[in-house]
Design a protein around this motif. Structure first.
Motif, PDB file in Angstrom:
ATOM      1  N   ILE A  84      34.242-122.492  -8.881  1.00 25.77           N
ATOM      2  CA  ILE A  84      33.741-121.320  -8.174  1.00 25.77           C
ATOM      3  C   ILE A  84      34.816-120.243  -8.245  1.00 25.77           C
ATOM      4  O   ILE A  84      35.977-120.522  -8.521  1.00 25.77           O
ATOM      5  N   LYS A  85      34.422-119.008  -8.013  1.00 28.33           N
ATOM      6  CA  LYS A  85      35.349-117.877  -8.122  1.00 28.33           C
ATOM      7  C   LYS A  85      35.386-117.100  -6.812  1.00 28.33           C
ATOM      8  O   LYS A  85      34.396-117.044  -6.077  1.00 28.33           O
ATOM      9  N   ILE A  86      36.536-116.494  -6.549  1.00 29.20           N
ATOM     10  CA  ILE A  86      36.630-115.593  -5.405  1.00 29.20           C
ATOM     11  C   ILE A  86      35.923-114.298  -5.774  1.00 29.20           C
ATOM     12  O   ILE A  86      36.318-113.605  -6.722  1.00 29.20           O
ATOM     13  N   LEU A  87      34.871-113.979  -5.065  1.00 25.49           N
ATOM     14  CA  LEU A  87      34.155-112.727  -5.284  1.00 25.49           C
ATOM     15  C   LEU A  87      34.841-111.589  -4.549  1.00 25.49           C
ATOM     16  O   LEU A  87      34.949-110.476  -5.065  1.00 25.49           O
ATOM     17  N   ASN A  88      35.309-111.881  -3.339  1.00 29.57           N
ATOM     18  CA  ASN A  88      36.018-110.878  -2.549  1.00 29.57           C
ATOM     19  C   ASN A  88      36.773-111.576  -1.435  1.00 29.57           C
ATOM     20  O   ASN A  88      36.402-112.667  -1.013  1.00 29.57           O
ATOM     21  N   ARG A  89      37.836-110.934  -0.989  1.00 28.52           N
ATOM     22  CA  ARG A  89      38.599-111.440   0.140  1.00 28.52           C
ATOM     23  C   ARG A  89      38.819-110.313   1.122  1.00 28.52           C
ATOM     24  O   ARG A  89      39.154-109.193   0.730  1.00 28.52           O
ATOM     25  N   PHE A  90      38.626-110.608   2.391  1.00 30.12           N
ATOM     26  CA  PHE A  90      38.764-109.597   3.435  1.00 30.12           C
ATOM     27  C   PHE A  90      39.828-110.064   4.420  1.00 30.12           C
ATOM     28  O   PHE A  90      39.722-111.156   4.979  1.00 30.12           O
ATOM     29  N   ASP A  91      40.844-109.250   4.627  1.00 33.44           N
ATOM     30  CA  ASP A  91      41.942-109.591   5.524  1.00 33.44           C
ATOM     31  C   ASP A  91      41.808-108.807   6.827  1.00 33.44           C
ATOM     32  O   ASP A  91      41.724-107.572   6.813  1.00 33.44           O
ATOM     33  N   SER A  92      41.793-109.524   7.938  1.00 35.69           N
ATOM     34  CA  SER A  92      41.680-108.868   9.234  1.00 35.69           C
ATOM     35  C   SER A  92      42.936-108.052   9.529  1.00 35.69           C
ATOM     36  O   SER A  92      44.049-108.468   9.208  1.00 35.69           O
ATOM     37  N   LYS A  93      42.739-106.922  10.177  1.00 29.45           N
ATOM     38  CA  LYS A  93      43.864-106.092  10.604  1.00 29.45           C
ATOM     39  C   LYS A  93      44.258-106.393  12.050  1.00 29.45           C
ATOM     40  O   LYS A  93      45.239-105.847  12.549  1.00 29.45           O
ATOM     41  N   VAL A  94      43.491-107.260  12.718  1.00 27.07           N
ATOM     42  CA  VAL A  94      43.781-107.548  14.118  1.00 27.07           C
ATOM     43  C   VAL A  94      44.425-108.919  14.316  1.00 27.07           C
ATOM     44  O   VAL A  94      45.014-109.182  15.354  1.00 27.07           O
ATOM     45  N   ASP A  95      44.301-109.805  13.328  1.00 27.42           N
ATOM     46  CA  ASP A  95      44.961-111.110  13.390  1.00 27.42           C
ATOM     47  C   ASP A  95      45.149-111.619  11.963  1.00 27.42           C
ATOM     48  O   ASP A  95      44.998-110.867  10.999  1.00 27.42           O
ATOM     49  N   ASP A  96      45.477-112.894  11.825  1.00 30.76           N
ATOM     50  CA  ASP A  96      45.765-113.447  10.497  1.00 30.76           C
ATOM     51  C   ASP A  96      44.528-114.003   9.791  1.00 30.76           C
ATOM     52  O   ASP A  96      44.648-114.667   8.760  1.00 30.76           O
ATOM     53  N   THR A  97      43.347-113.741  10.334  1.00 30.03           N
ATOM     54  CA  THR A  97      42.118-114.281   9.749  1.00 30.03           C
ATOM     55  C   THR A  97      41.834-113.641   8.395  1.00 30.03           C
ATOM     56  O   THR A  97      42.022-112.430   8.211  1.00 30.03           O
ATOM     57  N   LYS A  98      41.362-114.465   7.458  1.00 24.28           N
ATOM     58  CA  LYS A  98      40.971-113.965   6.141  1.00 24.28           C
ATOM     59  C   LYS A  98      39.632-114.593   5.784  1.00 24.28           C
ATOM     60  O   LYS A  98      39.434-115.785   5.973  1.00 24.28           O
TER      61      LYS A  98
END
Length: 345
Positions: free
Chosen positions: A63-77
């Motif tokens: 499988i491939k990473i289509l997109n990654r979103f990094d939170s600006k309020v905590d370390d959640t991705k």
């Protein structure tokens, strides 16, 4: 033959069928699940001739990473993954004091129909293979250059509706020759498919079972969760007692608080009744509204009142800390947002 969906024993049997020694199966299994190699020709422990044979007789699911979103309020991705058939799934990385955690998907979509859940709105498209579950972890680890300590099967899908693949996933991720994740670091969330809870209890796999409860009354729970029309709460509690007896594990009950529906005094009183005799912990989750479910979350003050009343009675309870609120980190939300934006009207 999908190599990275095979348990260690299945891998050994497969290489033996190809005329190889059993230890080649261990090398192959560890290459896939400890070293996270997803290219047969890069498994240099194996002879070139055998690698060539594997390429003609089997395949590795990727499988491939289509997109990654990094939170600006905590370390959640949050990760969107593209599967080989162009379906999309999602996983969430969360950092806690007790380690790095991942919430993975077990199906593309879901057919359970829970009213407040974004992942179920298009129904179940298909089950994920064990490899597709494992890949979510391995690719995330490689991308973030870290090791996942805790695994939660609570993303899109109902794990017990994909029972055989989920069992294989648990076997593979726990194997000492592979990722070697302790069963005690794995949580499986289910809306309550009772026959499968009994099956899982008999397997002797001591993972943490997390039950989506959301109301102690059949009348209200069935409005929130259609599965409650088939499996009543008293039957669910008996299955839960069986699981705790056979695995000696405390259960978690997920309880999404919905204003005026399940946050009343009578709900607290009924929770005390149904949880009697069960080693349980309640995880309170203030409702995360979606457009298809026109209900409200209780105020922060009312959530605290509900929490304190349960605690005073002696029921172990926590309020789930919201993670990644700015990146649609709740189950199914990001995938649906992506599809809404990319699909033609």
């Amino acid at each position: 033959m999908e190599l990275n969906s095979l348990t260690l024993d299945e891998t050994k049997e497969f290489v033996l069928s190809l005329g190889q020694k059993s230890y080649r199966g261990e090398q192959l299994f560890s290459s896939l699940n400890r070293h996270k190699i997803l290219d047969i020709q890069k498994i240099h422990q194996l002879p070139k001739e055998f690698r060539d044979t594997l390429e003609t007789q089997s395949r590795i699911n990727k499988i491939k990473i289509l997109n990654r979103f990094d939170s600006k309020v905590d370390d959640t991705k949050k990760f969107l993954y593209l599967l080989e058939d162009n379906n999309i799934i999602e996983s969430v990385y969360m950092k806690y004091d007790h380690g790095n955690s991942i919430c993975i998907s077990t199906q593309v979509g879901c057919r359970m129909g829970c009213s407040f859940c974004a992942s179920t709105k298009e129904g179940r498209i298909r089950n994920l293979t064990a490899a597709e579950m494992l890949n979510q972890i391995y690719i995330m680890e490689n991308d973030l250059n870290l090791t996942i300590d805790n695994i939660v099967l609570m993303g899109s899908g109902e794990p017990l509706d994909n029972y055989e693949n989920t069992l294989k996933f648990l076997n593979i991720i726990h194997d000492p020759k592979g990722h070697n994740t302790s069963y005690r670091n794995i949580t499986l969330s289910t809306c309550g498919i009772i026959p499968r809870i009994y099956d899982l209890g008999r397997e002797g796999v001591p993972i943490t079972l997390s039950i989506s409860l959301h109301s102690p009354f059949d009348q209200y729970r069935s409005q929130i969760m259609p599965i409650s029309k088939k499996y009543k709460i008293n039957e669910l509690m008996e299955a839960c007692k069986f699981y705790t007896r056979t695995n000696n594990r405390r259960l978690t009950f997920e309880y999404t608080l919905i204003e005026g529906i399940n946050d009343r005094e009578e709900d607290i009183n009924e929770l005390v009744k149904i949880l009697k005799g069960i080693n349980a912990h309640i995880n309170l989750i203030p409702l995360n509204p979606i457009k298809e479910y026109n209900m409200n979350r209780p105020s922060k003050n009312n959530v605290e009142i509900f929490y304190k009343k349960l605690k005073k009675i002696g029921i172990p309870v926590t309020i789930r800390k919201e993670k990644g609120a700015d990146i649609s980190a709740s189950c199914g939300q990001l995938r649906r947002d992506y599809l809404d934006k990319t699909q033609p009207n």
